[in-house]
Design a protein around this motif. Structure first.
Motif, PDB file in Angstrom:
ATOM      1  N   PHE A  65       0.807  -1.213   0.000  1.00 58.97           N
ATOM      2  CA  PHE A  65       0.000   0.000   0.000  1.00 58.97           C
ATOM      3  C   PHE A  65       0.844   1.268   0.000  1.00 58.97           C
ATOM      4  CE2 PHE A  65      -3.069  -3.134   1.577  1.00 58.97           C
ATOM      5  CZ  PHE A  65      -3.999  -2.996   0.547  1.00 58.97           C
ATOM      6  N   SER A  66       2.077   1.192   0.472  1.00 64.89           N
ATOM      7  CA  SER A  66       2.957   2.353   0.372  1.00 64.89           C
ATOM      8  C   SER A  66       3.347   2.611  -1.086  1.00 64.89           C
ATOM      9  CB  SER A  66       4.204   2.158   1.223  1.00 64.89           C
ATOM     10  OG  SER A  66       3.869   2.128   2.584  1.00 64.89           O
ATOM     11  N   VAL A  67       3.589   1.544  -1.835  1.00 68.25           N
ATOM     12  CA  VAL A  67       3.932   1.698  -3.251  1.00 68.25           C
ATOM     13  C   VAL A  67       2.707   2.165  -4.039  1.00 68.25           C
ATOM     14  CG1 VAL A  67       4.576   0.413  -5.331  1.00 68.25           C
ATOM     15  CG2 VAL A  67       5.841   0.080  -3.218  1.00 68.25           C
ATOM     16  N   LEU A  68       1.540   1.613  -3.760  1.00 70.22           N
ATOM     17  CA  LEU A  68       0.343   1.995  -4.510  1.00 70.22           C
ATOM     18  C   LEU A  68      -0.092   3.426  -4.237  1.00 70.22           C
ATOM     19  CD1 LEU A  68      -1.876  -1.209  -4.308  1.00 70.22           C
ATOM     20  CD2 LEU A  68      -0.618  -0.331  -6.271  1.00 70.22           C
ATOM     21  N   GLN A  69       0.059   3.882  -3.013  1.00 71.02           N
ATOM     22  CA  GLN A  69      -0.422   5.220  -2.671  1.00 71.02           C
ATOM     23  C   GLN A  69       0.710   6.239  -2.565  1.00 71.02           C
ATOM     24  OE1 GLN A  69      -3.045   5.001   0.679  1.00 71.02           O
ATOM     25  NE2 GLN A  69      -4.413   3.571  -0.348  1.00 71.02           N
ATOM     26  N   THR A  70       1.915   5.837  -2.854  1.00 70.65           N
ATOM     27  CA  THR A  70       3.123   6.680  -2.833  1.00 70.65           C
ATOM     28  C   THR A  70       3.284   7.474  -1.531  1.00 70.65           C
ATOM     29  OG1 THR A  70       2.036   8.527  -3.959  1.00 70.65           O
ATOM     30  CG2 THR A  70       3.159   6.896  -5.347  1.00 70.65           C
ATOM     31  N   ARG A  71       2.904   6.880  -0.437  1.00 76.34           N
ATOM     32  CA  ARG A  71       3.141   7.462   0.883  1.00 76.34           C
ATOM     33  C   ARG A  71       3.207   6.318   1.885  1.00 76.34           C
ATOM     34  NH1 ARG A  71      -1.754   8.136   3.972  1.00 76.34           N
ATOM     35  NH2 ARG A  71      -3.540   7.605   2.695  1.00 76.34           N
ATOM     36  N   PHE A  72       3.880   6.550   3.004  1.00 72.23           N
ATOM     37  CA  PHE A  72       4.039   5.518   4.021  1.00 72.23           C
ATOM     38  C   PHE A  72       2.713   5.293   4.746  1.00 72.23           C
ATOM     39  CE2 PHE A  72       5.337   4.067   8.299  1.00 72.23           C
ATOM     40  CZ  PHE A  72       5.979   2.910   7.905  1.00 72.23           C
ATOM     41  N   MET A  73       2.353   4.035   4.939  1.00 72.21           N
ATOM     42  CA  MET A  73       1.094   3.683   5.605  1.00 72.21           C
ATOM     43  C   MET A  73       1.350   3.411   7.076  1.00 72.21           C
ATOM     44  SD  MET A  73      -0.928   4.026   3.142  1.00 72.21           S
ATOM     45  CE  MET A  73      -2.424   3.471   3.859  1.00 72.21           C
ATOM     46  N   VAL A  74       0.635   4.117   7.944  1.00 72.42           N
ATOM     47  CA  VAL A  74       0.833   4.018   9.387  1.00 72.42           C
ATOM     48  C   VAL A  74      -0.104   2.990  10.017  1.00 72.42           C
ATOM     49  CG1 VAL A  74       0.863   5.351  11.531  1.00 72.42           C
ATOM     50  CG2 VAL A  74       1.550   6.417   9.413  1.00 72.42           C
ATOM     51  N   HIS A  75      -1.211   2.679   9.369  1.00 73.76           N
ATOM     52  CA  HIS A  75      -2.203   1.774   9.949  1.00 73.76           C
ATOM     53  C   HIS A  75      -1.602   0.419  10.316  1.00 73.76           C
ATOM     54  CE1 HIS A  75      -4.393   4.563   7.275  1.00 73.76           C
ATOM     55  NE2 HIS A  75      -5.217   4.640   8.314  1.00 73.76           N
ATOM     56  N   GLU A  76      -0.815  -0.129   9.408  1.00 72.10           N
ATOM     57  CA  GLU A  76      -0.225  -1.440   9.650  1.00 72.10           C
ATOM     58  C   GLU A  76       0.797  -1.405  10.779  1.00 72.10           C
ATOM     59  OE1 GLU A  76      -0.663  -0.193   6.613  1.00 72.10           O
ATOM     60  OE2 GLU A  76      -1.836  -1.664   5.508  1.00 72.10           O
ATOM     61  N   VAL A  77       1.492  -0.285  10.923  1.00 73.13           N
ATOM     62  CA  VAL A  77       2.457  -0.156  12.017  1.00 73.13           C
ATOM     63  C   VAL A  77       1.734  -0.203  13.360  1.00 73.13           C
ATOM     64  CG1 VAL A  77       4.201   1.333  13.068  1.00 73.13           C
ATOM     65  CG2 VAL A  77       4.087   1.124  10.586  1.00 73.13           C
ATOM     66  N   LEU A  78       0.587   0.454  13.436  1.00 69.84           N
ATOM     67  CA  LEU A  78      -0.199   0.417  14.674  1.00 69.84           C
ATOM     68  C   LEU A  78      -0.716  -0.990  14.959  1.00 69.84           C
ATOM     69  CD1 LEU A  78      -2.190   3.749  14.324  1.00 69.84           C
ATOM     70  CD2 LEU A  78      -0.278   3.265  15.847  1.00 69.84           C
ATOM     71  N   ILE A  79      -1.171  -1.687  13.925  1.00 70.25           N
ATOM     72  CA  ILE A  79      -1.639  -3.067  14.108  1.00 70.25           C
ATOM     73  C   ILE A  79      -0.489  -3.942  14.609  1.00 70.25           C
ATOM     74  CG2 ILE A  79      -2.506  -5.125  12.923  1.00 70.25           C
ATOM     75  CD1 ILE A  79      -3.980  -3.191  11.010  1.00 70.25           C
TER      76      ILE A  79
END
Length: 120
Positions: A65-79
């Motif tokens: 999802f970071s590659v698809l949305q070109t930004r770092f995804m924080v949701h998975e880090v919280l999970i």
């Protein structure tokens, strides 16, 4: 024609690796839960499978999802943070509750108490 966006080859291979590795680790934990002989032995395998397996799957999800949305995804880090914290604590509480119950009932399968330390 597929409506799903395409990942670059390097991202697809990396995500696939982490998903398969996470699934195999979780499968190993499940097999350990089934094959180990008693409750105290069975505590380790599922907690390992849940923590490391979920962590690997979440790393794959972060990359995808970071590659698809070109930004770092924080949701998975919280999970990952919550799973890493709660799984060992839950297993420790289950072990202590079972140990207390087995000692009160006089179950011979319960590990013995540690001897009291002596002063030198």
């Amino acid at each position: 024609m597929s409506a799903a966006p395409e990942l670059p080859l390097w991202a697809s291979l990396t995500v696939s690796f982490f998903l398969i590795a996470g699934a195999l680790i979780a499968l190993t934990g499940s097999i350990g839960l089934h094959r180990l002989p008693d409750f105290y032995s069975r505590l380790h395998a599922p907690s390992l499978g849940a923590t490391l397996g979920t962590g690997s799957i979440l790393i794959g999800s972060i990359i995808c999802f970071s590659v698809l949305q070109t930004r770092f995804m924080v949701h998975e880090v919280l999970i990952a943070l919550f799973v890493t914290i709660t799984t060992p604590v839950t297993m420790m509480l289950l072990a202590r509750a079972s140990l207390y119950r087995d000692r009160v009932e006089g179950n011979p399968a319960a590990p013995e108490r540690d001897p009291e330390p002596t002063e030198l």
